[in-house]
Design an enzyme around this catalytic site. Structure first.
Site, PDB file in Angstrom:
ATOM      1  N   GLU A 440       0.842  -1.204   0.000  1.00 25.41           N
ATOM      2  CA  GLU A 440       0.000   0.000   0.000  1.00 25.41           C
ATOM      3  C   GLU A 440       0.873   1.248   0.000  1.00 25.41           C
ATOM      4  O   GLU A 440       1.682   1.454   0.895  1.00 25.41           O
ATOM      5  CB  GLU A 440      -0.896  -0.020   1.251  1.00 25.41           C
ATOM      6  CG  GLU A 440      -1.652   1.280   1.491  1.00 25.41           C
ATOM      7  CD  GLU A 440      -2.439   1.265   2.806  1.00 25.41           C
ATOM      8  OE1 GLU A 440      -2.446   0.241   3.499  1.00 25.41           O
ATOM      9  OE2 GLU A 440      -3.037   2.310   3.127  1.00 25.41           O
ATOM     10  N   ASP A 513      -1.557  -1.161   5.705  1.00 24.45           N
ATOM     11  CA  ASP A 513      -1.485  -0.632   7.067  1.00 24.45           C
ATOM     12  C   ASP A 513      -2.525  -1.282   7.975  1.00 24.45           C
ATOM     13  O   ASP A 513      -3.545  -1.777   7.518  1.00 24.45           O
ATOM     14  CB  ASP A 513      -1.714   0.884   7.045  1.00 24.45           C
ATOM     15  CG  ASP A 513      -0.493   1.612   6.523  1.00 24.45           C
ATOM     16  OD1 ASP A 513       0.616   1.053   6.660  1.00 24.45           O
ATOM     17  OD2 ASP A 513      -0.648   2.721   5.962  1.00 24.45           O
ATOM     18  N   ASP A 515      -4.712  -0.032   9.705  1.00 23.90           N
ATOM     19  CA  ASP A 515      -5.814   0.890  10.027  1.00 23.90           C
ATOM     20  C   ASP A 515      -7.011   0.621   9.106  1.00 23.90           C
ATOM     21  O   ASP A 515      -6.992  -0.310   8.301  1.00 23.90           O
ATOM     22  CB  ASP A 515      -5.341   2.348   9.907  1.00 23.90           C
ATOM     23  CG  ASP A 515      -4.778   2.635   8.520  1.00 23.90           C
ATOM     24  OD1 ASP A 515      -4.995   1.818   7.597  1.00 23.90           O
ATOM     25  OD2 ASP A 515      -4.124   3.687   8.344  1.00 23.90           O
ATOM     26  N   ASP A 517      -8.177   2.216   6.487  1.00 28.17           N
ATOM     27  CA  ASP A 517      -7.862   2.277   5.056  1.00 28.17           C
ATOM     28  C   ASP A 517      -7.156   1.015   4.593  1.00 28.17           C
ATOM     29  O   ASP A 517      -7.465   0.472   3.532  1.00 28.17           O
ATOM     30  CB  ASP A 517      -6.942   3.477   4.775  1.00 28.17           C
ATOM     31  CG  ASP A 517      -7.745   4.693   4.348  1.00 28.17           C
ATOM     32  OD1 ASP A 517      -9.001   4.599   4.365  1.00 28.17           O
ATOM     33  OD2 ASP A 517      -7.121   5.719   4.020  1.00 28.17           O
TER      34      ASP A 517
END
Ligand code: 0RA
Length: 661
Positions: A440, A513, A515, A517
């Site tokens: 990413e 990640d 998180d 997203d």
């Protein structure tokens, strides 16, 4: 259902018990968590058989705090009378003689689970103890079994009766209660998984209309989830509605087709959505057949033919038009197909395909007749027209996709020109050893390119959020640059053009990640693999990289922690005076750190992605990726953690320490 008289004499006896403990794998496939659950399915299937044959209306399954499981059905009660040749009670035969059970003479039960049908004695053989309570003729009987050590030979003999069949007193109940404790010297892990059990019971409740299945997990403290009741009066029609949670149905009505030919019973529930993917779930004798087989073939042939005939008859297809393809009629289709077959033959590597050739013509005849009736019905004309119109559009899109796909194939023949500047390939020649990291963001991609071992690790950075494939037609997916790079990098082609043989990497690792997203990107990529490269997942090539959340440091000593629990351990281990860094994203790590924590095979943590339950995954991808927000939020708050511990691949070092391969 026939009310013949059942006696212990109905039970056929084939062979003895000992073999099971010597080679458990022969009977239950594996001694892993899957094998453990197999024991429970065996007992549950027997209870469900009793109910689906009309003798019981309720089944209750309980997971107890002592690690045992119990299954109750309010059916006839297992026979307690004495077996004519063996001279012992029927229940004792059922639990101590291998391959005992009416399942082998097909008279008492018309249909029963073919795959799990190893017999209750196998469960007894692999348990520390097992008790069976029979409530029959107003009398409560009990018999218990346990492993005992032979005083002379010191050999452990499992499944021995603790004593003769007991008569405990009067009862107004009817039915059978079986409770057992799996043997922890046989199974690697003896904990039943709440969600695994719950899911299977829910599935059985859908497949067996009306049966009330109560699941109690006494180990849970939360009263809300301790007891769950599954009962669906709409059967597989309710199942289709459930699978379509989060999707938008094209029409409210669900097409329901049902019939019997010779010994074969077939039921199908079908609903169209405005989506583009096909979700067909087929079962034989309550067992999922993810690889299809003769029943699916028969269904598809009949369904396609009926709709093509209808389209022609009503002028939706003109004389010059060619017939629509089966897949065109299945775009956006959600279908549950269930078949009951005597002596099913399961084939294929994972026994997920029905082999019986007699099933195809039977299913084809039933579906043809039923579907023709449905199409002839005046009140279904709007729906029928909508289905054909959608299929015509699907055919046009398929043609467009074919052109794009050909272009991609040509492009990759020209040495993957569009990849220049994106993919950092590796030098190794052995595809099995090579790894593709899908990373990413450009900054993490940069670190990964610098930190990697270029001999076997390739990096493909993804810019921004990839296209959400759930909402797109294949031709749109194919014209998206990020996905084209990915497809070209993998070398496999896509969808119908997919060939695993051309795969250039043994491991495809998603690195995003920790998180929201990151989770979203991961979900999009998994959806893409699930929809268009399913075998990549099925054959175990897809992984999720697990970057650490924390770095705990004191002087030279560094410990990375992957969750809060590990953080607690790490700070304790390192002692006072440490510094703590919390990583917000992969981009915050320098190349060395990224290598050390996430890429180095001797230290990293990977999670292998598996499709345990295609129906579940399908529903989840729709909920997580579809356009309805409500179910998504509900799901995420309920199941924040869908990383199953089973799927972790340990770092090389740890694996070696634990004696693995
Ligand atoms: C009558 C005869 C037989 C079994 C049963 C009843 C019976 C079995 C089970 C298993 C779970 N619950 C049950 N309730 C009744 C023996 C012949 C046969 O296996 O078909």
């Amino acid at each position: 259902m026939a009310s013949q008289s059942y006696t212990a004499g109905n039970i056929q006896v084939l062979e003895g018990l000992e073999a099971v403990r010597m080679r458990p794998g022969m009977y239950i496939g594996t001694t892993s968590s899957r094998g453990l659950h197999h024991l429970l399915w065996e007992i549950v299937d027997n209870a469900i058989d009793e109910a689906s044959n009309g003798f019981a209306s309720e089944v209750s399954v309980t997971l107890h705090r002592d690690g045992s499981a119990s299954v109750f059905d309010n059916g006839r009660g297992m026979p307690v009378d004495t077996h004519p040749t063996l001279g012992i009670p029927g229940v004792e035969v059922i639990f101590t003689v291998l391959h005992a059970g009416g399942k082998f003479n097909n008279e008492n039960y018309a249909y029963s689970g073919g795959l799990h049908g190893v017999g209750a004695s196998v469960v007894n053989a692999l348990s520390r103890w097992l008790t069976v309570d029979v409530f029959l003729n107003w009398t409560h009987y009990r018999m218990s079994f346990s492993s005992q050590t032979d005083p002379v030979t010191q050999k452990i003999e499992a499944g021995k009766p603790d004593g003769p069949l007991q008569t405990l007193g009067n009862t107004r109940k009817r039915g059978t209660l079986v409770r057992f404790l799996p043997d922890d010297t046989i199974f690697e892990d003896v904990r039943f998984q709440t969600e695994t059990v719950s899911r299977r019971l829910q599935e059985l409740a859908y497949l067996n209309r009306g049966i009330k299945i109560t699941f109690t997990d006494e180990r849970l403290s939360d009263p809300e989830s301790r007891v769950r009741v599954f009962q669906f009066d709409g059967g597989i029609q309710d199942y289709v509605t459930y699978l379509n949670t989060g999707k938008t149905p094209l029409r409210e009505d669900i097409i329901y087709l049902e019939g019997q030919k010779d010994d074969i019973i077939c039921k199908a529930a079908v609903q169209y959505t405005d989506g583009y993917t096909e979700s067909l779930f087929s079962y034989v004798n309550n067992i999922n057949t993810p690889e299809g087989g003769s029943h699916e073939t028969g269904f598809k042939a009949a369904f396609t033919k009926c709709l093509n005939d209808y389209a022609r008859k009503n002028g939706l297809l003109k004389e010059k038009d060619s017939n629509l393809a089966g897949e065109d009629f299945r775009e956006g289709l959600t279908c549950v197909l269930t078949t009951m077959v005597k002596n099913p033959q399961f084939e294929g590597q994972t026994k997920g395909r029905l082999g019986n050739s007699e099933v195809r013509p039977a299913v084809e005849a039933i579906i043809s007749q039923q579907m023709t009736d449905w199409l002839d019905n005046l009140k279904n004309q709007d729906s029928a027209t909508a289905i054909v119109t959608k299929a015509i559009r699907a055919a046009q899109a398929r043609e467009a996709a074919r052109k794009t796909r050909d272009n991609i194939r040509k492009a990759s023949a020209l040495e993957a020109a569009p990849l220049v500047g994106k993919l950092a390939s590796c030098t190794g020649r052995k595809w099995e050893d090579n790894e593709l990291f899908i990373v990413e963001g450009d900054s993490a991609g940069g670190s990964a390119k610098q930190g990697r071992d270029r001999r076997f690790q390739a990096i493909l950075p993804l810019r921004g959020k990839p296209l959400n494939v759930e909402k797109k037609h294949l031709d749109q997916v194919l014209s998206n640059e990020e996905f084209r790079s990915l497809i070209t990098a993998l070398g496999t082609g896509i969808d119908e053009g997919f060939t695993l043989n051309n795969l250039k990497y043994g491991k495809v690792i998603i690195l995003s990640d920790a998180d929201q997203d990151g989770a979203h990107i991961r979900a999009i990529l998994l959806t893409f693999f699930f929809r268009y490269m399913k075998d990549l997942i099925n054959q175990g090539h897809v992984y999720i990289g697990m970057p650490p959340l924390y770095k705990v440091q004191k002087g030279q000593k560094v410990i990375y922690a992957y969750d809060d629990k590990e953080l607690g351990k790490a700070t304790k281990a390192i002692g006072k005076g440490y510094t703590l860094q919390r990583y917000k994203g992969l981009g915050e790590m320098n190349p060395e750190q990224l290598w050390e924590t996430t890429m180095d095979p001797s230290q990293r943590k990977l999670m292998r992605v598996s499709i345990e339950d295609a129906a579940l995954v399908d529903r989840l991808t729709t909920i997580l990726m579809g356009d309805k927000v409500e179910p998504r939020r509900d799901y995420i708050t309920e199941h924040a953690d869908f990383n199953k511990p089973d799927n972790f691949e340990l770092p090389d070092a740890q694996r070696a320490a634990e004696g693995g391969v």
